[in-house]
Design a protein around this motif. Structure first.
Motif, mmCIF file in Angstrom:
data_model
loop_
_atom_site.group_PDB
_atom_site.id
_atom_site.type_symbol
_atom_site.label_atom_id
_atom_site.label_comp_id
_atom_site.label_asym_id
_atom_site.label_seq_id
_atom_site.Cartn_x
_atom_site.Cartn_y
_atom_site.Cartn_z
ATOM 1 N N ALA A 158 39.577 35.015 33.989
ATOM 2 C CA ALA A 158 39.795 35.416 35.368
ATOM 3 C C ALA A 158 41.411 35.287 34.545
ATOM 4 O O ALA A 158 41.869 36.195 35.611
ATOM 5 N N LEU A 162 43.961 37.771 36.603
ATOM 6 C CA LEU A 162 45.469 37.942 36.628
ATOM 7 C C LEU A 162 46.016 38.610 35.712
ATOM 8 O O LEU A 162 46.948 39.441 36.136
ATOM 9 N N GLN A 165 46.291 41.629 36.467
ATOM 10 C CA GLN A 165 47.416 42.977 37.767
ATOM 11 C C GLN A 165 48.508 42.137 38.108
ATOM 12 O O GLN A 165 49.490 43.165 37.963
ATOM 13 N N LEU A 191 41.694 41.130 43.706
ATOM 14 C CA LEU A 191 41.170 39.668 43.316
ATOM 15 C C LEU A 191 40.447 38.620 43.572
ATOM 16 O O LEU A 191 39.760 37.511 42.904
ATOM 17 N N GLU A 194 36.958 37.553 41.787
ATOM 18 C CA GLU A 194 37.450 37.007 41.016
ATOM 19 C C GLU A 194 37.442 35.666 41.032
ATOM 20 O O GLU A 194 37.150 33.915 40.206
ATOM 21 N N TRP A 195 38.255 35.282 41.913
ATOM 22 C CA TRP A 195 38.905 33.929 42.447
ATOM 23 C C TRP A 195 38.088 32.957 42.863
ATOM 24 O O TRP A 195 37.478 32.185 42.702
ATOM 25 N N GLU A 233 42.957 28.457 40.009
ATOM 26 C CA GLU A 233 43.197 28.728 40.650
ATOM 27 C C GLU A 233 43.629 28.509 42.114
ATOM 28 O O GLU A 233 44.720 29.928 42.151
ATOM 29 N N THR A 235 46.606 29.801 40.735
ATOM 30 C CA THR A 235 47.739 31.047 40.218
ATOM 31 C C THR A 235 47.226 31.999 40.777
ATOM 32 O O THR A 235 47.933 33.073 41.110
ATOM 33 N N PHE A 236 45.577 32.324 41.734
ATOM 34 C CA PHE A 236 46.134 33.679 42.256
ATOM 35 C C PHE A 236 46.101 33.856 43.499
ATOM 36 O O PHE A 236 46.788 34.847 43.890
ATOM 37 N N GLN A 240 48.543 37.019 44.468
ATOM 38 C CA GLN A 240 47.898 37.812 45.186
ATOM 39 C C GLN A 240 49.423 37.885 46.240
ATOM 40 O O GLN A 240 49.952 39.613 46.866
ATOM 41 N N THR A 282 44.888 30.201 30.089
ATOM 42 C CA THR A 282 43.353 30.406 30.122
ATOM 43 C C THR A 282 42.647 30.216 28.942
ATOM 44 O O THR A 282 41.321 29.853 28.659
#
Length: 337
Positions: A158, A162, A165, A191, A194-195, A233, A235-236, A240, A282
């Protein structure tokens, strides 16, 4: 996954051995016990108990359905149509929604294989698969899997998604001119999958600790991992939001750009620093250097933004939102230290 494979193989073997001396129907249909074992083994003790109960219930429902249709003496073509139709309709009912596909499977199995002895086969199907399920639950309780290793891998993956991206977003901002909509398009990643994968892994790992005697040995690591996963989670949606904001407002066809040539380069530097922090966090590495670097880059961007506000009447709300979003991401991830 390896331990789950071992559990499935062991449970099927034990179930097979258990039915050998029973005699009667088990002599004719011994394969039903290992079948019940295999379909019950899941990623955790709690999941196996839940899935096993649901599957066995629906296998029994299907066996009853198939037996009833056989007893009615319908032609095979019509009988198949009836059990498939009724089984499919039952799949729509919430009480049997989990594992509901086994209703039709079981009914067809009984209908085709048990046509010579419908009642006996139906009883054997329900009883022997239930026996196999109980064996699987016993094996899972004795050798329960714990999803700590796989969770670390998913969190790291993940972070790579991120980080990739953010790097692509930064690369788009590093150009002398604002990109067009078509030029931004390949820099916008999907995203959501993966989220969802990360979210599902967090839930599965939490479930794997329920009823698991091994969980106490790994509780500290598991809790730390779950906490980090929740931060990632969170951070997604921030990433986005930033993607949607910049690819919409920092575009060549806009009359007023969100950043402009003065703020684009330093914003790109901030995004690269954020990508580095995400990857470091991560992987479970020390956050000190990456945190200090991102903080410094953010301070530079904030200072450039204040200078821009004093020298222009242009709208700087979007640029301010970028600073705010990245700062929230920094605060979020540093909570994982």
């Amino acid at each position: 996954m390896l331990l789950r494979a071992v559990d499935a193989a062991l449970a099927a073997s034990i179930a097979w051995l258990l039915v050998q001396p029973l005699g009667g129907l088990s002599d004719r249909y011994p394969y039903l016990a290992p079948l019940g074992a295999v379909i019950t083994v899941s990623e955790s003790v709690a999941a196996s108990a839940r899935e096993g109960a649901a599957v066995i219930r629906n296998l029994v429902l299907g066996a009853l359905l198939g037996t009833a249709v056989l007893q009615a003496g319908l032609p095979m073509t019509l009988a198949l149509a009836v059990v498939i139709g009724v089984g499919t309709l039952l799949q729509g009912f919430r009480p049997v929604a989990r594992g509901s596909s086994w209703i039709s499977y079981s009914a067809v199995f009984v209908l085709v294989v048990g046509s010579e002895d419908p009642l006996g086969y139906g009883l054997a199907y329900a009883g022997l698969t239930s026996l196999g399920a109980l064996v699987a639950l016993g094996v899972m309780t004795a050798l329960p899997p714990l999803l700590v290793g796989s969770g670390s891998q998913v969190i790291a993956e993940a972070g790579d998604v991120l980080g990739g991206q953010l790097d692509d977003l930064a690369e788009g901002l590093a150009h002398d001119e604002a990109l067009t909509e078509d030029e931004w398009l390949p820099r916008r990643h999907a995203l959501a999958p993966e989220w969802r994968h990360l979210s599902d892994t967090v839930q599965a790992a939490a479930l794997a600790r329920r009823g698991n005697w091994r969980a106490a040995w790994w509780s500290s690591r598991a809790e730390q991992q779950e906490r980090l996963a929740h931060l990632v989670e969170g951070t997604f949606p921030l990433v986005q939001h930033l993607v949607l904001l910049l690819t919409h407002d920092e575009r060549a066809d806009r009359t007023s750009l969100a950043l402009g040539p003065e703020l684009r380069p330093v914003t790109a530097t901030v995004l690269r620093a954020w990508a580095d922090l995400v990857r470091v966090a991560t992987r479970g590495d020390d956050l000190g250097e990456a945190t200090a670097h991102l903080s410094s880059c953010l301070d530079q961007l904030a200072e450039r933004l204040r200078t821009a506000r004093r020298s222009t009447d242009a709208d700087t709300f979007t640029a301010g939102a970028v600073v705010s979003t990245v700062r929230r991401g920094l605060d979020l991830l540093t909570g994982a230290a």
